[in-house]
Design a protein around this motif. Sequence first.
Motif, short mmCIF file in Angstrom:
data_model
loop_
_atom_site.label_atom_id
_atom_site.label_comp_id
_atom_site.label_asym_id
_atom_site.label_seq_id
_atom_site.Cartn_x
_atom_site.Cartn_y
_atom_site.Cartn_z
N LYS A 169 0.93 -1.32 -0.02
CA LYS A 169 0.05 -0.23 -0.06
C LYS A 169 0.81 1.23 0.03
O LYS A 169 0.60 2.10 -0.66
N THR A 170 1.59 1.18 0.77
CA THR A 170 2.90 2.34 1.02
C THR A 170 3.32 2.76 -0.36
O THR A 170 3.47 3.72 -1.06
N PHE A 171 3.85 1.49 -1.31
CA PHE A 171 4.45 1.63 -2.61
C PHE A 171 3.51 2.46 -3.66
O PHE A 171 3.95 3.14 -4.08
N ALA A 172 2.26 1.92 -3.49
CA ALA A 172 1.17 2.31 -4.41
C ALA A 172 0.88 3.92 -3.98
O ALA A 172 0.69 4.65 -4.88
N ARG A 173 1.04 4.10 -2.87
CA ARG A 173 0.63 5.61 -2.36
C ARG A 173 1.88 6.32 -3.06
O ARG A 173 1.32 7.75 -3.56
N VAL A 174 2.88 6.21 -2.93
CA VAL A 174 4.15 6.89 -3.41
C VAL A 174 3.80 7.17 -5.01
O VAL A 174 4.00 8.33 -5.47
N LEU A 175 3.60 6.33 -5.78
CA LEU A 175 3.19 6.23 -7.15
C LEU A 175 1.95 7.09 -7.56
O LEU A 175 2.21 8.20 -8.35
N GLU A 176 1.05 7.09 -6.59
CA GLU A 176 -0.31 7.84 -6.84
C GLU A 176 0.24 9.14 -6.61
O GLU A 176 -0.18 9.90 -7.42
N ALA A 177 0.93 9.58 -5.72
CA ALA A 177 1.35 10.94 -5.38
C ALA A 177 2.16 11.57 -6.33
O ALA A 177 2.06 12.64 -6.69
N GLY A 178 2.99 10.57 -7.19
CA GLY A 178 3.45 10.98 -8.12
C GLY A 178 2.75 11.25 -9.62
O GLY A 178 3.32 11.31 -10.43
N GLY A 179 1.58 10.89 -9.38
CA GLY A 179 0.79 11.15 -10.50
C GLY A 179 0.82 10.00 -11.59
O GLY A 179 0.36 10.17 -12.82
#
Length: 355
Positions: free
Chosen positions: A310-320
């Motif tokens: 989930k943390t990994f996915a959140r970083v990607l999402e935050a990066g657009g």
Amino acid sequence: MRSCTEEILQTVCGELGLKRFRAAQLFHWVQQKAVRSWDEIANVGKGDLKLISSRLSFHPPELLKERRSVDGTRKYLFRLHDGEMIECVLMDYAREQSRDRHTVCVSTQVGCAVGCAFCATGMEGFRRNLTSGEIVGQVLDITYFIRREDPDFQVTNIVFMGMGEPLLNYEEVLGAIKLMNQEKGLNIGMRRMTISTSGVVPQILQLAQENPQVGLAVSLHAANDRARSDLVPMNRRYSLAQLMEACREYSRITRRRVTFEVALTDDNANQTEAEDFVRLLKGQLGHVNLIPVNPVTGTGMKRPDLEKLKTFARVLEAGGISVSVREERGTDIEAACGQLRRQWREGNHEPISSI
Ligand code: SF4
């Protein structure tokens, strides 16, 4: 027989002095009704069938093993006419609003020369390419066996993610796609089929030019050349820069986004790696599919826990970056490619169906 288009069947029927409509009948029986023997073809006379069988061979593979997961996923191990073994998987997704989705993951080669670090198939090396008939045959045979329980069963989606690198068997894979798309055959829409590649740049560009409207998924797995070359040896032939350029070109020509598959282990599911992916994929028309690795004996890789994912996915999402985590299917039946074949070769010959 299963590689034949209706046009080829027309030519063969013409050369044998048979009526043209025989070709349409044969195509229908083989490619839609999914029969596995000449004897099951009901409305063509025995004499005509004998003539046709003198020109075309019909070698449906032998079903060696079927395993069913608690989530409904079924995995099949087939032995081909020359003794080689291949695997394919059926994944069912029940839908409330639309019709149910039945996706088959097909193999395109016996073994694989690419040798990805996390893959049971890659560990055993390359044996041979499959013909278009052997690729379509996996879908036909699954259809045949399921229809014995459910006569209306219809495969709706195809993913070329089983054993082998599809783009290293380009012509046969494209032939299989065209056969499965035939209205008088399996009638599976082009947009319901997805080719997954380790990154064979020239064929990605060829596919873009031909633009058959199928989906393209790229097994990315790492965001820098050093790490990716260790995981996906195809990267030593075509670097990440070349691959990303080909993906941009693919999206430019086809106007379709590429799916980027990222297998996550307990080691690489961290913030630094996630930020590397953001830098690599910024501005690219694409979607990232995060896949927690399947446990495969001999790879030494561990599945990451849910929090890390989930943390990994959140970083990607935050990066657009558009991202999702792939729904896990069939982990209790070794659904990852190559595992069943490997077990069989190691002498684990359970009965055909083990539920
Ligand atoms: S993951 Fe795919 S390309 Fe890589 S070794 Fe396995 S079958 Fe081949």
